[in-house]
Design an enzyme around this catalytic site. Structure first.
Site, short mmCIF file in Angstrom:
data_model
loop_
_atom_site.label_atom_id
_atom_site.label_comp_id
_atom_site.label_asym_id
_atom_site.label_seq_id
_atom_site.Cartn_x
_atom_site.Cartn_y
_atom_site.Cartn_z
N VAL A 298 -10.97 7.08 -5.41
CA VAL A 298 -9.80 7.21 -4.54
C VAL A 298 -9.03 8.45 -4.98
O VAL A 298 -8.50 8.51 -6.10
CB VAL A 298 -8.89 5.97 -4.64
CG1 VAL A 298 -7.69 6.11 -3.72
CG2 VAL A 298 -9.67 4.69 -4.33
N GLY B 42 -5.68 10.73 -4.83
CA GLY B 42 -4.29 10.35 -4.63
C GLY B 42 -3.97 8.98 -5.21
O GLY B 42 -2.98 8.35 -4.83
N GLY C 222 1.92 5.50 -4.79
CA GLY C 222 2.06 5.02 -3.42
C GLY C 222 0.87 4.29 -2.84
O GLY C 222 0.36 3.32 -3.41
N ASP D 119 -6.49 12.07 -9.24
CA ASP D 119 -5.21 12.61 -8.78
C ASP D 119 -4.86 13.81 -9.67
O ASP D 119 -5.35 13.92 -10.79
CB ASP D 119 -4.12 11.53 -8.90
CG ASP D 119 -2.91 11.80 -8.02
OD1 ASP D 119 -2.71 11.04 -7.04
OD2 ASP D 119 -2.14 12.75 -8.30
N SER E 190 -2.50 9.20 9.70
CA SER E 190 -1.09 8.87 9.87
C SER E 190 -0.88 8.60 11.36
O SER E 190 -1.73 8.96 12.18
CB SER E 190 -0.24 10.06 9.42
OG SER E 190 1.10 9.95 9.88
N TYR F 11 2.42 19.10 8.79
CA TYR F 11 1.92 17.75 8.46
C TYR F 11 1.24 17.13 9.67
O TYR F 11 0.14 16.57 9.57
CB TYR F 11 3.08 16.88 7.98
CG TYR F 11 2.67 15.48 7.55
CD1 TYR F 11 2.09 15.28 6.31
CD2 TYR F 11 2.84 14.39 8.38
CE1 TYR F 11 1.71 14.00 5.90
CE2 TYR F 11 2.46 13.12 7.99
CZ TYR F 11 1.90 12.93 6.74
OH TYR F 11 1.50 11.67 6.35
N SER G 192 -2.02 18.67 10.26
CA SER G 192 -3.01 18.29 9.24
C SER G 192 -3.56 16.90 9.49
O SER G 192 -4.75 16.64 9.31
CB SER G 192 -2.39 18.38 7.84
OG SER G 192 -1.52 17.30 7.57
N LYS G 193 -2.70 15.99 9.94
CA LYS G 193 -3.16 14.61 10.13
C LYS G 193 -3.98 14.47 11.41
O LYS G 193 -4.87 13.63 11.50
CB LYS G 193 -1.97 13.65 10.10
CG LYS G 193 -1.35 13.53 8.70
CD LYS G 193 -2.38 13.01 7.69
CE LYS G 193 -1.82 12.86 6.29
NZ LYS G 193 -2.77 12.29 5.33
N THR H 147 7.15 4.77 0.24
CA THR H 147 6.45 5.33 -0.92
C THR H 147 7.24 6.55 -1.41
O THR H 147 8.12 7.04 -0.70
CB THR H 147 5.02 5.79 -0.54
OG1 THR H 147 5.14 6.93 0.32
CG2 THR H 147 4.22 4.70 0.14
N1 LIG Z 1 4.19 7.05 3.03
C1 LIG Z 1 4.01 7.08 4.33
O1 LIG Z 1 4.86 6.65 5.12
C2 LIG Z 1 2.72 7.61 4.90
C3 LIG Z 1 2.50 7.46 6.27
C4 LIG Z 1 1.33 7.94 6.82
C5 LIG Z 1 0.40 8.55 6.01
N2 LIG Z 1 0.62 8.69 4.69
C6 LIG Z 1 -0.43 9.36 3.90
O2 LIG Z 1 -0.83 8.53 2.86
C7 LIG Z 1 -1.29 9.34 1.77
C8 LIG Z 1 -0.57 8.89 0.51
O3 LIG Z 1 0.82 9.05 0.70
P1 LIG Z 1 1.89 8.29 -0.18
O4 LIG Z 1 2.99 7.93 0.71
O5 LIG Z 1 1.24 7.26 -1.02
O6 LIG Z 1 2.38 9.53 -1.07
P2 LIG Z 1 2.66 9.67 -2.64
O7 LIG Z 1 3.40 10.94 -2.78
O8 LIG Z 1 3.24 8.42 -3.18
O9 LIG Z 1 1.20 9.83 -3.23
C9 LIG Z 1 0.42 10.95 -2.95
C10 LIG Z 1 -0.48 11.21 -4.14
O10 LIG Z 1 -1.32 12.33 -3.84
C11 LIG Z 1 -1.37 13.13 -5.00
N3 LIG Z 1 -1.67 14.51 -4.63
C12 LIG Z 1 -0.91 15.35 -3.88
N4 LIG Z 1 -1.49 16.55 -3.82
C13 LIG Z 1 -2.63 16.48 -4.55
C14 LIG Z 1 -3.65 17.39 -4.87
N5 LIG Z 1 -3.61 18.67 -4.44
N6 LIG Z 1 -4.69 16.98 -5.62
C15 LIG Z 1 -4.73 15.71 -6.08
N7 LIG Z 1 -3.79 14.80 -5.84
C16 LIG Z 1 -2.74 15.17 -5.07
C17 LIG Z 1 0.01 13.02 -5.63
O11 LIG Z 1 0.00 13.40 -6.98
C18 LIG Z 1 0.30 11.56 -5.41
O12 LIG Z 1 -0.15 10.76 -6.48
C19 LIG Z 1 -1.00 10.79 2.16
O13 LIG Z 1 -2.18 11.36 2.68
C20 LIG Z 1 0.04 10.64 3.24
O14 LIG Z 1 0.04 11.71 4.14
C21 LIG Z 1 1.76 8.23 4.10
#
Ligand SMILES: NC(=O)c1ccc[n+]([C@@H]2O[C@H](COP(=O)([O-])OP(=O)(O)OC[C@H]3O[C@@H](n4cnc5c(N)ncnc54)[C@H](O)[C@@H]3O)[C@@H](O)[C@H]2O)c1
Length: 249
Positions: A10, A12, A16, A36, A140, A154, A157-158, A189
């Site tokens: 996994v 990231g 979150g 990560d 997303s 963003y 990208s999504k 998150t």
């Molecule tokens: N939180 C929301 O509401 C939401 C909604 C839709 C989609 N998402 C998507 O879910 C995914 C996780 O989001 P989240 O809310 O848990 O965010 P988060 O910030 O809590 O976690 C994101 C993680 O990705 C890691 N990361 C970022 N850039 C990186 C890189 N270049 N290389 C390796 N690791 C990297 C960060 O260190 C972090 O641990 C993302 O793709 C985000 O776009 C989140």
């Protein structure tokens, strides 16, 4: 609890949604490689999995480094053949079409699109020879509709992650590999908090825009990832499972 037959990676996984996905996949018995760029967060996720009786491996990497991703996937696969890969690492930076500085666009596309592509590419490389495996991207609601605040890069990208999912599913289906995405709505998150959302703002948003009237829980996204990558989803590919409390309805 562990079966010694399933392994997942996994990206990231330090925070979150990615952390919740790691915990869920470990709970079903997978040996989980937590990948990560945040090494401290990776170690914390591994500790949580271990404390719950699961198995995990830490990897610190940046998904924009495709060689590092390929290396991490190959190493994980050598330890135990990879059955699931999840491309979850992502960033969200406010970006406006009126801003002449394109650095936010470049960074967002590098992490969210190129980084997801690198995970899908590396996972497919080890899975295709076995004709077995499942890949899950994290899109997303922005994969389908633009955000209500300026998040142009963003949103772009999504949308690209959705097409990555569909195109990879078409290419890899004949090789026996399924590719699906999970598209979360608004989840509480660090990423969401980083955009400046506070409790009052999130409650107002939830009441106004989300039919279920609340933000999503990371565990609810993790459950969809677990299903998409399970044997029970054996005829599911090329789909985005929207987990948004009805936001897009
Ligand atoms: N939180 C929301 O509401 C939401 C909604 C839709 C989609 N998402 C998507 O879910 C995914 C996780 O989001 P989240 O809310 O848990 O965010 P988060 O910030 O809590 O976690 C994101 C993680 O990705 C890691 N990361 C970022 N850039 C990186 C890189 N270049 N290389 C390796 N690791 C990297 C960060 O260190 C972090 O641990 C993302 O793709 C985000 O776009 C989140």
């Amino acid at each position: 609890m562990t079966t010694d037959t399933e392994a997942s990676l996994v990206s990231g996984g330090a925070s979150g949604l990615g952390r919740a996905i790691c915990l869920r996949l470990a709970a079903r018995g997978d040996l989980v490689t937590v990948a990560d760029r945040d090494g401290t967060g990776v170690a914390a996720t591994v500790d949580l999995i271990t404390a719950a009786g699961g198995r995990a491996r830490p990897v610190t990497l940046d998904v924009t480094d495709a060689d590092a991703v390929r290396h991490a996937v190959a190493e994980a696969d050598a330890e135990l053949p990879l059955t699931t890969a999840v491309a979850c690492a992502g960033i969200a930076l406010p970006t406006s079409v009126l801003d002449p500085d394109l650095s936010g666009l470049d960074r967002t596309l590098a992490v969210n699109v190129r980084g997801s592509y690198a995970v899908v590419q590396a996972a497919a490389t080890v899975m295709v020879p076995r004709r077995s495996g499942s890949i899950v991207t994290i899109g997303s609601t922005s994969s389908f509709t633009a955000s209500s605040t300026p998040m142009l890069a963003y949103d772009m990208s999504k949308a690209a992650v959705r097409m990555l999912t569909q195109a990879a599913a078409r290419e890899l289906g004949p090789h026996g590999i399924r590719v699906n995405g999970v598209a979360p709505g608004t989840m509480d998150t660090p990423l969401m908090r980083g955009l400046g959302a506070d409790d009052a703002g999130l409650s107002t948003l939830a009441a106004a825009r989300i039919p279920l009237g609340r933000l999503g829980l990371p565990a609810e996204v993790a459950e969809a990832v677990a299903f998409a990558s399970s044997a029970e989803a054996s005829y599911l590919t090329g789909q985005m499972l929207v987990v948004d409390g009805g936001w897009l309805a």
